[in-house]
Enzyme design. Structure first.
Site, mmCIF file in Angstrom:
data_model
loop_
_atom_site.group_PDB
_atom_site.id
_atom_site.type_symbol
_atom_site.label_atom_id
_atom_site.label_comp_id
_atom_site.label_asym_id
_atom_site.label_seq_id
_atom_site.Cartn_x
_atom_site.Cartn_y
_atom_site.Cartn_z
ATOM 1 N N LEU A 13 0.824 -1.210 0.000
ATOM 2 C CA LEU A 13 0.000 0.000 0.000
ATOM 3 C C LEU A 13 0.860 1.261 0.000
ATOM 4 O O LEU A 13 0.644 2.176 -0.790
ATOM 5 C CB LEU A 13 -0.924 -0.012 1.224
ATOM 6 N N ASP A 128 -7.839 -2.650 9.681
ATOM 7 C CA ASP A 128 -8.632 -2.806 10.912
ATOM 8 C C ASP A 128 -8.386 -4.175 11.556
ATOM 9 O O ASP A 128 -8.456 -4.312 12.779
ATOM 10 C CB ASP A 128 -10.124 -2.643 10.615
ATOM 11 N N ILE A 226 16.879 0.047 33.453
ATOM 12 C CA ILE A 226 17.151 -0.845 34.578
ATOM 13 C C ILE A 226 18.471 -1.578 34.385
ATOM 14 O O ILE A 226 19.241 -1.774 35.334
ATOM 15 C CB ILE A 226 15.981 -1.837 34.774
ATOM 16 N N GLU A 252 1.295 0.085 10.046
ATOM 17 C CA GLU A 252 -0.155 -0.156 10.095
ATOM 18 C C GLU A 252 -0.905 1.113 10.512
ATOM 19 O O GLU A 252 -2.005 1.045 11.062
ATOM 20 C CB GLU A 252 -0.516 -1.312 11.049
ATOM 21 N N GLY A 253 -0.308 2.252 10.236
ATOM 22 C CA GLY A 253 -0.903 3.539 10.593
ATOM 23 C C GLY A 253 -0.244 4.114 11.826
ATOM 24 O O GLY A 253 -0.231 3.473 12.875
#
Length: 270
Positions: A13, A128, A226, A252-253
């Site tokens: 995408l 989603d 730590i 993923e955004g």
């Protein structure tokens, strides 16, 4: 073949000018008889070059913008389909990330997923469902860092006793454990919602992705703290976990986009 692990798949995408603004994609697919001709590039594609099957989002009608986007299946080895350089990443270095290059790449019309113009909707629905997976990844990274920090705190002696005996370190470990369990519960609740067959879960997916990834970044950073100087050394695993955690806030955004998704969805409820 994909489900049983015989073949890898990739989701294509993102582009150089279409990151958070996925609708700004520029890769095109022009219809030519019973084929589409693809031209353009996809950037930062996980499994690029390693996957056999690619779901590629393209513009089949540039005049409609995002509404003119479509999804095509492109197989590795297709003429006109090649790969760019292997990216040298900060984290998740065991995962291949490369550019996809389409130069008059001919793809059969039957490789169209759904209908022309539904590509953007397919991409958003896919995200989603994939965002809770990123959240689960973040929980796992954080869990590993927490365990390393807790073990080290019990073994490391300073001022004549283990540093785990100091309240400052105890509070850090308590906060880490609490945040991990909260994130785990949110991820599981979201997964349960999706598995129930719910139609709408964009808000919950964004919530668990934001919360778990921000938590993972905080927990891994505290784990490095730590371990002190040792935590900063590649000889110990927590610096790698900190680098790996960062990407969960981005892909993923981005978490900034996720907060916008959450807000837009929750405001529809009132």
């Amino acid at each position: 073949l994909i489900a049983n692990g015989e073949k890898l798949a990739a989701f294509a995408l993102t582009e150089a000018n279409a990151g958070s603004d996925a609708g700004g994609m520029e890769t095109t697919a022009a219809r030519d008889g019973d084929h589409y001709i693809l031209n353009g590039t996809k950037q930062w594609i996980t499994n690029g070059g390693e996957a056999d099957i690619y779901t590629v989002f393209v513009l089949t009608n540039k005049s409609k913008g995002a509404r003119g986007a479509s999804c095509l299946i492109v197989e590795k080895g297709t003429e006109g389909f090649s790969f760019g350089k292997q990216e040298d990443k900060m984290g998740i270095r065991g995962s291949m990330t490369r550019e996809l290059i389409f130069d008059n790449c001919r793809v059969p019309v039957e490789n169209l997923v759904g209908r022309e113009g539904t590509g953007f909707m397919i991409a958003m629905r896919t995200l989603d469902k994939s965002r809770p997976m990123v959240a689960a990844q973040a929980v796992g990274i954080a869990q590993g860092a927490y365990e390393e920090a807790a073990k080290y705190a019990k073994q490391r002696i300073q001022f004549g006793k283990p540093i785990a005996a100091f309240q400052g370190v105890q509070f850090m470990l308590a906060e880490m454990a609490t945040q991990i369990e909260a994130a785990r519960a949110l991820v599981m609740a979201t997964a349960r919602l999706i598995d129930s067959g719910a139609k709408k879960y964009a808000k919950e997916s964004a919530m668990c992705k934001v919360f778990a990834s921000d938590m993972a970044m905080k927990v891994t950073t505290d784990a490095v703290q730590i371990l002190g100087g040792y935590g900063y050394m590649k000889e110990y695993p927590v610096e790698k976990m900190m680098r790996d955690a960062k990407i969960t806030q981005i892909y993923e955004g981005t978490n900034q986009v996720q907060r916008s998704v959450i807000a837009s969805n929750l405001l529809k409820e009132f």
